[in-house]
Scaffold this motif. Sequence first.
Motif, PDB file in Angstrom:
ATOM      1  N   GLY A   1      16.120   0.886  17.079  1.00 56.40           N
ATOM      2  CA  GLY A   1      15.328   1.898  16.391  1.00 56.40           C
ATOM      3  C   GLY A   1      15.614   1.998  14.905  1.00 56.40           C
ATOM      4  N   SER A   2      16.497   1.129  14.402  1.00 55.81           N
ATOM      5  CA  SER A   2      16.792   1.139  12.965  1.00 55.81           C
ATOM      6  C   SER A   2      15.671   0.439  12.200  1.00 55.81           C
ATOM      7  N   ILE A   3      15.261   1.015  11.076  1.00 61.35           N
ATOM      8  CA  ILE A   3      14.182   0.452  10.261  1.00 61.35           C
ATOM      9  C   ILE A   3      14.730  -0.659   9.382  1.00 61.35           C
ATOM     10  N   ILE A   4      14.136  -1.855   9.492  1.00 60.21           N
ATOM     11  CA  ILE A   4      14.592  -2.991   8.686  1.00 60.21           C
ATOM     12  C   ILE A   4      13.620  -3.297   7.556  1.00 60.21           C
ATOM     13  N   ALA A   5      12.415  -2.724   7.576  1.00 63.79           N
ATOM     14  CA  ALA A   5      11.434  -2.917   6.495  1.00 63.79           C
ATOM     15  C   ALA A   5      10.403  -1.811   6.604  1.00 63.79           C
ATOM     16  N   SER A   6       9.824  -1.430   5.461  1.00 69.63           N
ATOM     17  CA  SER A   6       8.805  -0.384   5.458  1.00 69.63           C
ATOM     18  C   SER A   6       8.008  -0.480   4.165  1.00 69.63           C
ATOM     19  N   GLY A   7       6.883   0.209   4.134  1.00 67.81           N
ATOM     20  CA  GLY A   7       6.051   0.221   2.937  1.00 67.81           C
ATOM     21  C   GLY A   7       5.046   1.356   2.966  1.00 67.81           C
ATOM     22  N   GLY A   8       4.447   1.627   1.789  1.00 66.90           N
ATOM     23  CA  GLY A   8       3.480   2.686   1.660  1.00 66.90           C
ATOM     24  C   GLY A   8       4.159   4.043   1.495  1.00 66.90           C
ATOM     25  N   PRO A   9       3.373   5.083   1.222  1.00 64.19           N
ATOM     26  CA  PRO A   9       1.922   5.030   0.949  1.00 64.19           C
ATOM     27  C   PRO A   9       1.645   4.330  -0.376  1.00 64.19           C
ATOM     28  N   TYR A  10       0.365   3.951  -0.551  1.00 60.57           N
ATOM     29  CA  TYR A  10      -0.022   3.158  -1.698  1.00 60.57           C
ATOM     30  C   TYR A  10      -0.826   3.986  -2.698  1.00 60.57           C
ATOM     31  N   VAL A  11      -1.185   3.362  -3.800  1.00 56.15           N
ATOM     32  CA  VAL A  11      -1.821   4.069  -4.906  1.00 56.15           C
ATOM     33  C   VAL A  11      -3.321   4.206  -4.668  1.00 56.15           C
ATOM     34  N   GLY A  12      -3.815   5.409  -4.813  1.00 58.02           N
ATOM     35  CA  GLY A  12      -5.239   5.639  -4.641  1.00 58.02           C
ATOM     36  C   GLY A  12      -5.591   7.071  -4.980  1.00 58.02           C
ATOM     37  N   SER A  13      -6.825   7.445  -4.675  1.00 58.66           N
ATOM     38  CA  SER A  13      -7.314   8.786  -4.940  1.00 58.66           C
ATOM     39  C   SER A  13      -7.426   9.555  -3.637  1.00 58.66           C
ATOM     40  N   ALA A  14      -7.229  10.860  -3.706  1.00 60.84           N
ATOM     41  CA  ALA A  14      -7.353  11.694  -2.512  1.00 60.84           C
ATOM     42  C   ALA A  14      -8.763  11.642  -1.946  1.00 60.84           C
ATOM     43  N   ASN A  15      -9.728  11.340  -2.787  1.00 66.97           N
ATOM     44  CA  ASN A  15     -11.120  11.265  -2.352  1.00 66.97           C
ATOM     45  C   ASN A  15     -11.553   9.841  -2.023  1.00 66.97           C
ATOM     46  N   GLY A  16     -10.590   8.940  -1.956  1.00 73.66           N
ATOM     47  CA  GLY A  16     -10.900   7.546  -1.642  1.00 73.66           C
ATOM     48  C   GLY A  16     -10.929   6.683  -2.878  1.00 73.66           C
ATOM     49  N   GLY A  17     -10.730   5.381  -2.683  1.00 69.95           N
ATOM     50  CA  GLY A  17     -10.716   4.446  -3.796  1.00 69.95           C
ATOM     51  C   GLY A  17      -9.358   4.407  -4.468  1.00 69.95           C
ATOM     52  N   GLY A  18      -9.325   3.813  -5.630  1.00 68.97           N
ATOM     53  CA  GLY A  18      -8.079   3.690  -6.366  1.00 68.97           C
ATOM     54  C   GLY A  18      -7.577   2.268  -6.416  1.00 68.97           C
ATOM     55  N   ALA A  19      -6.464   2.069  -7.118  1.00 62.15           N
ATOM     56  CA  ALA A  19      -5.960   0.723  -7.411  1.00 62.15           C
ATOM     57  C   ALA A  19      -5.658  -0.088  -6.155  1.00 62.15           C
ATOM     58  N   ASP A  20      -5.136   0.566  -5.094  1.00 66.12           N
ATOM     59  CA  ASP A  20      -4.721  -0.182  -3.904  1.00 66.12           C
ATOM     60  C   ASP A  20      -5.729  -0.092  -2.754  1.00 66.12           C
ATOM     61  N   ALA A  21      -6.903   0.459  -3.008  1.00 61.81           N
ATOM     62  CA  ALA A  21      -7.897   0.599  -1.944  1.00 61.81           C
ATOM     63  C   ALA A  21      -8.573  -0.728  -1.649  1.00 61.81           C
ATOM     64  N   ASN A  22      -8.799  -1.002  -0.378  1.00 62.24           N
ATOM     65  CA  ASN A  22      -9.531  -2.190   0.059  1.00 62.24           C
ATOM     66  C   ASN A  22      -8.971  -3.476  -0.555  1.00 62.24           C
ATOM     67  N   THR A  23      -7.655  -3.604  -0.467  1.00 66.92           N
ATOM     68  CA  THR A  23      -7.002  -4.775  -1.034  1.00 66.92           C
ATOM     69  C   THR A  23      -5.848  -5.189  -0.119  1.00 66.92           C
ATOM     70  N   VAL A  24      -5.038  -6.151  -0.577  1.00 68.42           N
ATOM     71  CA  VAL A  24      -3.904  -6.629   0.210  1.00 68.42           C
ATOM     72  C   VAL A  24      -2.621  -6.315  -0.548  1.00 68.42           C
ATOM     73  N   LYS A  25      -1.740  -5.560   0.077  1.00 67.13           N
ATOM     74  CA  LYS A  25      -0.444  -5.237  -0.514  1.00 67.13           C
ATOM     75  C   LYS A  25       0.619  -6.098   0.175  1.00 67.13           C
ATOM     76  N   THR A  26       1.385  -6.846  -0.627  1.00 68.13           N
ATOM     77  CA  THR A  26       2.315  -7.841  -0.101  1.00 68.13           C
ATOM     78  C   THR A  26       3.758  -7.460  -0.408  1.00 68.13           C
ATOM     79  N   SER A  27       4.607  -7.641   0.596  1.00 67.18           N
ATOM     80  CA  SER A  27       6.045  -7.434   0.408  1.00 67.18           C
ATOM     81  C   SER A  27       6.786  -8.417   1.321  1.00 67.18           C
ATOM     82  N   THR A  28       8.097  -8.503   1.178  1.00 63.42           N
ATOM     83  CA  THR A  28       8.901  -9.408   2.005  1.00 63.42           C
ATOM     84  C   THR A  28      10.131  -8.682   2.538  1.00 63.42           C
ATOM     85  N   PHE A  29      10.685  -9.209   3.621  1.00 62.06           N
ATOM     86  CA  PHE A  29      11.966  -8.742   4.133  1.00 62.06           C
ATOM     87  C   PHE A  29      12.638  -9.915   4.851  1.00 62.06           C
TER      88      PHE A  29
END
Length: 493
Positions: A319-347
Amino acid sequence: MKKTLLLGLLLAGFGANAQLTSGTIAPDFTATDINGVEHHLYDYINAGKTVIIDVSATWCSPCWGYHNTHALEDAAMAYGPEASNEVIVLWIEGDPGTSVESLYGTNTASDVSTTQGNWVEGTNYPIIDDGDGSLGSLLDIAYFPTVYKICGTTGVLTELTQPTVSAIRNSIQSTSGTGCGTTLQGVQNYPVATVSDLRLCDSNATVKAKMKNYGKNAITSATLVLEEDGVVVATKSYTGNLTQFSQSVQTFPSYDFDASKTYNVRVTDVNATTPFSTELAEADFDVIVAQQATGEVTVNVYTDNYPTEISWSIEDGTGSIIASGGPYVGSANGGGADANTVKTSTFTVPDTTDCYTVNLYDAYGDGWSLTTQDFNGIELLDANGGTILQQEAGNFGTSMIVLSAFKSEAAAGVGQNELNKFAIYPNPTTGVLNFTTQEAVNVTITDLTGKTVFTAQGVQNGGSINLSNLQTGVYVAQVKGATTSQTQKIIIK
């Protein structure tokens, strides 16, 4: 929606501005569903069938919530044309400002709002597109969803407020107030089986089958069989009192599954007779073996239109967390820099033998579904770009848990020798826990309140315990031997 696919609304003797209050006679109409089938309201009414009409919109959150209660699906399953043929359910998309594509969970540039998801998938009743708004006007729709019940023979209309399937049944049968006074005959001995696909880090597992009763009579006995390539490999007997629209979960004994073979569960001998529908009493499921991961793993998160609501985590078997991500950048009303895109990370995957869980979260509670992308969800890739996991999200509510998402194995050497001293796997588990230990151990399982729910003495290396009789949830395993003392969180799925 575009009326090019759905044509032919005919008004029959009523004005488009008729006020539809409970107790009035429903106006007649003819409309064509998305499969090209024509529906004439009073053909059904004159045949004595009760008609349930749900007028909704694909962007409407309360509509989607009601849709996912499956009340209309259950009513159609129990009393529709494929059962006793006493009730007709019609679902109408009532907003002309939405596209036909939005019914299938995909938006177009012409849509005024974002669809809540795929309304067609799994739906067993006709879907009608009110392309020019005529039906909504005729039925005097002031808000979504609006659910009407129209009694057979009389045509008397009553508005129901997002009724449960039991409320629909009771309203039709009631002889007082707004009831139709119609005794629904239903059918007898009518179980429907469902089984989720089985994801495994280890071949030995237990499978759980859901048996839901759609028959008018209670199911007091049944036999469920697990089949591998058409051969029965396990049997489970049910005895009890499963009333209409109730569901029972039956857990089969642990079994060594083979992903190259086909599996299904069948319900037989229902109340000592053949099920009403042998087809629906059988459910196929896939066995999916978790991919092994080592070293650096790339995580691609395909966001929807509300990235500020999205987050995720990856847990090991404790149950130990080894990787995590988010929340991402956007607007409360939808859209924003990270909307409808691919956010990439590694672990980096730990150098241990383990089985991992991937968790997807949505703060609003409608999953990752409001997207303009062809795919949204999470993807895990190895160092060579090979797919370890690709999980589509959709409208999963507040969380989606992918058990046995991938696995790892320790390299030979000191790390493996240390691991061999003690290990419990798989975790999460469907019930069976296997032990790697260099000495006999005593095991105590407690729930989160500290209550002891299971004990075992003298578990040897390669031994196992079966917790399938416990409810799903989180437990604590306390393990003690002459030189071993371990406490681990156990998840029973």
